[in-house]
Write a protein that holds these residues in place. Structure first.
Motif, PDB file in Angstrom:
ATOM      1  N   GLU A  83      33.925  35.677  55.749  1.00 56.87           N
ATOM      2  CA  GLU A  83      34.323  36.897  55.860  1.00 56.87           C
ATOM      3  C   GLU A  83      35.831  36.816  56.073  1.00 56.87           C
ATOM      4  O   GLU A  83      36.689  37.645  55.588  1.00 56.87           O
ATOM      5  N   ARG A  88      37.954  35.980  53.000  1.00 57.69           N
ATOM      6  CA  ARG A  88      37.678  36.781  51.754  1.00 57.69           C
ATOM      7  C   ARG A  88      38.650  36.515  50.484  1.00 57.69           C
ATOM      8  O   ARG A  88      38.075  36.673  49.609  1.00 57.69           O
ATOM      9  N   GLU A  89      39.790  36.780  50.920  1.00 56.44           N
ATOM     10  CA  GLU A  89      40.706  36.588  49.713  1.00 56.44           C
ATOM     11  C   GLU A  89      40.797  35.242  49.077  1.00 56.44           C
ATOM     12  O   GLU A  89      40.803  35.406  47.984  1.00 56.44           O
ATOM     13  N   GLU A 112      37.556  35.279  46.940  1.00 56.62           N
ATOM     14  CA  GLU A 112      37.702  36.046  45.402  1.00 56.62           C
ATOM     15  C   GLU A 112      38.725  35.350  44.487  1.00 56.62           C
ATOM     16  O   GLU A 112      38.710  35.582  43.310  1.00 56.62           O
ATOM     17  N   GLU A 172      27.908  36.224  49.224  1.00 56.20           N
ATOM     18  CA  GLU A 172      27.572  37.212  50.202  1.00 56.20           C
ATOM     19  C   GLU A 172      26.343  37.621  50.710  1.00 56.20           C
ATOM     20  O   GLU A 172      25.543  37.804  51.514  1.00 56.20           O
TER      21      GLU A 172
END
Length: 379
Positions: A232, A235-236, A239, A251
């Motif tokens: 978490e 996250r970037e 992605e 996730e």
């Protein structure tokens, strides 16, 4: 519900007191008004009950009091204690036993807690480390439950999340069909757990392998909760490295393994101890009711989980909790923590209300600390 909280440190010879432990102001005032003589007689009644389970009468009390009193004087004091709701007569012309309110007062305000001896500490640590070494976490927790049952007249109990405190070694996604896959969790202790996962529509063929590789590169002995938090926070990064559907798969896999539906595990050992030293037919009926309570795992887990609410040992006596309202039992429990100092479970003892609280409280406290150290050290 009344509870008694005992701080984890400095248990030796401490008296426990929780303001407002009594159900009405009149009870609190009645107890506060007890003089030293009344307290001494009350203490002897409780300690006799905890030792023998039998009522004690004025004649026997007159022989054991530090400052001898006549049976007639003792009976007058006992009458006052009964009026205060601290003792009762189980039969006409019988001796007296403490009420649950009386036991609570004794535990909160009068009982002196001993300490775990050096020999007992060494034995607890040796048994726990031997159980943990080269075995699963469940083996170590089962040993904790067995150990506590051995130092009490009760059953040793442990409750913990099945996977919240297990460090992972490997994660793999295995496709079952076009819409479902298994999340295979391999822990450092060698245990394996499978969870069913619904797949996102249109998932690329290599997404399962890619998601597994992404997670395995970041496991590093983390627990599931730690891994979810780490992902978490990055996250970037996820992605950028993964396409949208594969990121969703990561996730979803973590949510499946640490979501609210995650089950709790209850370990109970030493139920046979509860059949020892029965005094009467009604004792057997009470134990049968307690066995029925222990079979209702959800309710026991819920009660034990309430001991996770803070530091130290918590004591639940008799009908203070509806689970034990019929069997008249007590529970002594303490939380334990993982390497990140997060509370992940509870160890304790369940048994008759005449448990040896002064001895069991420090034993439960120390056992919880040993379990915490084993988890911190990764066993």
């Amino acid at each position: 519900m009344l509870t008694c909280l005992v701080e984890s440190e400095g248990l030796k010879n401490r008296r426990m007191h929780i303001p407002g432990s009594f159900s009405s102001p009149s009870e609190s005032r009645a107890v506060a008004d007890l003089n030293e003589r009344s307290r001494e007689i009350f203490r002897q009644i409780v300690e006799s009950y905890l030792t023998t389970g039998e009522p004690v009468g004025s004649r026997n009390l007159s022989r054991i009091l530090t400052h001898p009193l006549s049976p007639a004087s003792i009976r007058n004091v006992m009458s006052d204690l009964e009026a205060a709701g601290l003792i009762f007569a189980p039969h006409t012309s019988a001796g007296r036993l403490p009420t649950e309110t009386g036991l609570r007062f004794f535990v909160d305000a009068m009982m002196e807690i001993g300490d775990v001896t050096t020999e007992e500490r060494a034995r607890i640590e040796a048994q726990m480390k031997a159980a943990a070494s080269g075995h699963t976490l469940e083996t170590a927790l089962t040993e904790a439950s067995t150990l506590l049952s051995g130092v009490s007249r009760g059953a040793g109990v442990v409750v913990t999340s099945k996977s919240s405190n297990v460090r992972l070694k490997h994660i793999e996604f295995v496709r079952l069909d076009t819409t479902r896959a298994l999340v295979v969790l391999v822990s450092e202790d060698g245990s394996v757990e499978n969870r069913l996962l619904d797949l996102p529509a249109g998932l690329p063929a290599g997404a399962l392998v890619e998601a597994g590789n992404f997670l395995n590169a970041r496991i590093q002995g983390r627990t599931l909760g730690d891994l979810r938090q780490a992902i978490e926070m990055r996250r970037e990064e996820m992605e950028k490295e993964l396409d949208t559907l594969t990121a969703k798969l990561v996730e979803a896999g973590l949510a499946t393994t640490v979501g609210p539906a995650e089950s709790r595990q209850l370990i109970v050992r030493g139920q046979a101890n509860l059949l020892d030293d029965l005094k009467a037919a009604e004792d057997l009926d009470r134990i049968r009711l307690l066995f029925a309570d222990l079979e209702t795992q959800t309710d026991v887990i819920d009660l034990l989980s309430r001991a996770e609410g803070g530091e130290g040992v918590r004591i639940f006596i008799g009908s203070e909790n509806k689970l034990f309202s019929l069997s008249g039992s007590s529970m002594i429990a303490a939380p334990f923590r993982d390497g990140s100092q997060k509370i992940v479970g509870v160890v304790g003892v369940i048994g008759p209300t005449r448990l040896n609280y002064a001895r069991i409280v420090p034993m439960v406290d120390y056992t919880a600390k040993v379990v915490s150290r084993i988890l911190e050290q990764g066993r």
